[in-house]
Design an enzyme around this catalytic site. Structure first.
Site, mmCIF file in Angstrom:
data_model
loop_
_atom_site.group_PDB
_atom_site.id
_atom_site.type_symbol
_atom_site.label_atom_id
_atom_site.label_comp_id
_atom_site.label_asym_id
_atom_site.label_seq_id
_atom_site.Cartn_x
_atom_site.Cartn_y
_atom_site.Cartn_z
ATOM 1 N N CYS A 148 0.843 -1.210 0.000
ATOM 2 C CA CYS A 148 0.000 0.000 0.000
ATOM 3 C C CYS A 148 0.874 1.255 0.000
ATOM 4 O O CYS A 148 1.563 1.505 -0.976
ATOM 5 C CB CYS A 148 -0.953 0.012 1.192
ATOM 6 S SG CYS A 148 -1.839 -1.505 1.474
ATOM 7 N N ASP A 195 -9.115 -3.810 -6.090
ATOM 8 C CA ASP A 195 -8.409 -2.638 -5.538
ATOM 9 C C ASP A 195 -8.720 -1.391 -6.372
ATOM 10 O O ASP A 195 -8.389 -1.331 -7.554
ATOM 11 C CB ASP A 195 -6.894 -2.927 -5.539
ATOM 12 C CG ASP A 195 -6.079 -1.791 -4.940
ATOM 13 O OD1 ASP A 195 -6.677 -0.839 -4.389
ATOM 14 O OD2 ASP A 195 -4.833 -1.861 -5.031
ATOM 15 N N HIS A 227 -8.042 -4.075 -1.905
ATOM 16 C CA HIS A 227 -6.879 -3.314 -1.446
ATOM 17 C C HIS A 227 -6.428 -3.894 -0.091
ATOM 18 O O HIS A 227 -7.256 -4.222 0.740
ATOM 19 C CB HIS A 227 -7.258 -1.832 -1.293
ATOM 20 C CG HIS A 227 -6.081 -0.967 -1.001
ATOM 21 N ND1 HIS A 227 -5.081 -0.743 -1.930
ATOM 22 C CD2 HIS A 227 -5.721 -0.287 0.109
ATOM 23 C CE1 HIS A 227 -4.164 0.046 -1.389
ATOM 24 N NE2 HIS A 227 -4.525 0.331 -0.154
#
Ligand SMILES: *[C@@H]1O[C@H](CO)[C@@H](O)[C@H](O)[C@H]1NC(C)=O
Ligand SMILES: *[C@@H]1O[C@H](CO)[C@@H](O)[C@H](O)[C@H]1NC(C)=O
Ligand SMILES: *[C@@H]1O[C@H](CO)[C@@H](O)[C@H](O)[C@H]1NC(C)=O
Ligand SMILES: *[C@@H]1O[C@H](CO)[C@@H](O)[C@H](O)[C@H]1NC(C)=O
Ligand SMILES: *[C@@H]1O[C@H](CO)[C@@H](O)[C@H](O)[C@H]1NC(C)=O
Ligand SMILES: *[C@@H]1O[C@H](CO)[C@@H](O)[C@H](O)[C@H]1NC(C)=O
Length: 259
Positions: A148, A195, A227
């Site tokens: 991330c 995502d 995500h």
């Protein structure tokens, strides 16, 4: 007699091969239990270090998501890379201010968080951690894993002369075209079908750049993966559990080949 000895030798070799295979087969991403690493204060930055069972000069720098070094899953991911034979180092990018998971449900002002932890500051923490790994820990090869938030920084440090030798990123956030353009070392990416951040548009753009550069790259897309899947999937959803597990092996295999 000779044939018995020969037979025993063959058995011993087979036994060793089986033991190796078992050790390799036992390798898996760790999702629960107590963390095996330790925190070290590196020039004021709390740094989680997980050591493999044997001495090595090959290391992994784990660049976290916004949940940072306190998150159990991040510590266990670092332990998982150590279990694969790499000395794994995970610095606190947020100087004690990473976001607790339960704060997300209450609503976090990400704009304010990013303003407090600008790219220049995170860059300087990563650069000093790499220097610590090479000079103090004696590491000669360093791979980077970025999740991330961290998925922006591994590419930044895969640019020429920045200090990482190979990289893995999962569901990167805030990754810019110029950062992908500058990648000069092998990179593998794990993307999730669900995502919204590293979505199909961003993924295809990254792919086109890497291809046009003739980069050494790999891009895997995991179905049903949201995500954050490589760190905090819902383990009771089979596609998500698989995506975390498989993306871990994606990183391990990449470093085996390219680090
Ligand atoms: C970490 O080390 C720095 C000096 O490098 C020191 O100023 C700081 O107090 C230490 N922090 C902790 C939590 O031990
Ligand atoms: C690792 O290396 C250090 C220093 O070279 C040595 O003291 C230590 O015994 C080694 N450990 C293992 C497990 O080989
Ligand atoms: C979030 O933080 C930014 C920058 O500090 C501020 O301008 C904005 O008003 C904040 N948004 C909310 C919803 O509080
Ligand atoms: C991906 O996100 C960007 C930026 O939010 C957006 O412009 C684009 O349409 C999205 N692509 C897809 C396939 O949803
Ligand atoms: C792409 O890179 C590979 C490996 O370095 C090299 O063998 C090949 O010639 C390159 N292709 C082009 C078109 O430059
Ligand atoms: C995880 O998935 C299960 C099965 O779909 C669901 O019941 C559960 O609420 C999910 N947990 C979270 C935290 O979303």
């Amino acid at each position: 007699m000779t044939s018995i000895r020969f037979g025993l030798a063959v058995l011993a070799v087979l036994g060793a091969a089986l033991a190796d295979k078992k050790a390799c087969g036992n390798l898996q991403v760790i999702n629960e239990g107590a963390p095996a690493g330790k925190f070290v204060n590196v020039s004021g930055i709390q740094t989680y270090i997980s050591r493999p069972s044997t001495n090595t000069t090959t290391a992994i720098l784990h660049v976290t998501d916004i949940f940072g070094v306190p998150l159990l899953e991040n510590q266990l991911l670092a332990d998982s890379m150590a279990q694969a034979g790499y000395l794994t180092v995970m610095p606190d990018l947020f100087r004690g201010e990473s976001i607790p998971v339960d704060a997300i449900e209450k609503g976090v002002n990400i704009t304010a968080f990013l303003a407090k932890h600008p790219t220049s500051d995170v860059d300087s923490i990563i650069a000093s951690t790499i220097s610590y790994m090479r000079k103090d820990l004696g590491m000669t090869k360093i791979g980077g894993t970025g999740y991330c938030f961290g998925g922006k920084y591994v590419p930044r440090f895969l640019a020429e002369g920045k200090g990482l030798d190979a990289g893995f990123i999962a569901h990167p956030g805030f990754l810019e075209t110029s950062e992908i353009m500058a990648i000069a070392k092998p990179i593998t990416m794990a993307a999730g079908e669900l995502d919204d951040t590293f979505n199909a548009t961003a993924r295809h753009a990254a792919e086109a750049i890497l291809q046009s550069k003739n980069a050494t790259y790999q891009l895997n897309l995991y179905s049903g993966a949201p995500h954050g899947f490589a760190v905090r999937p819902n383990l009771s959803v089979p596609r998500q559990k698989y995506a975390k597990d498989a993306s871990y092996f994606q990183a391990v295999r990449w470093f085996e080949a390219w680090l």
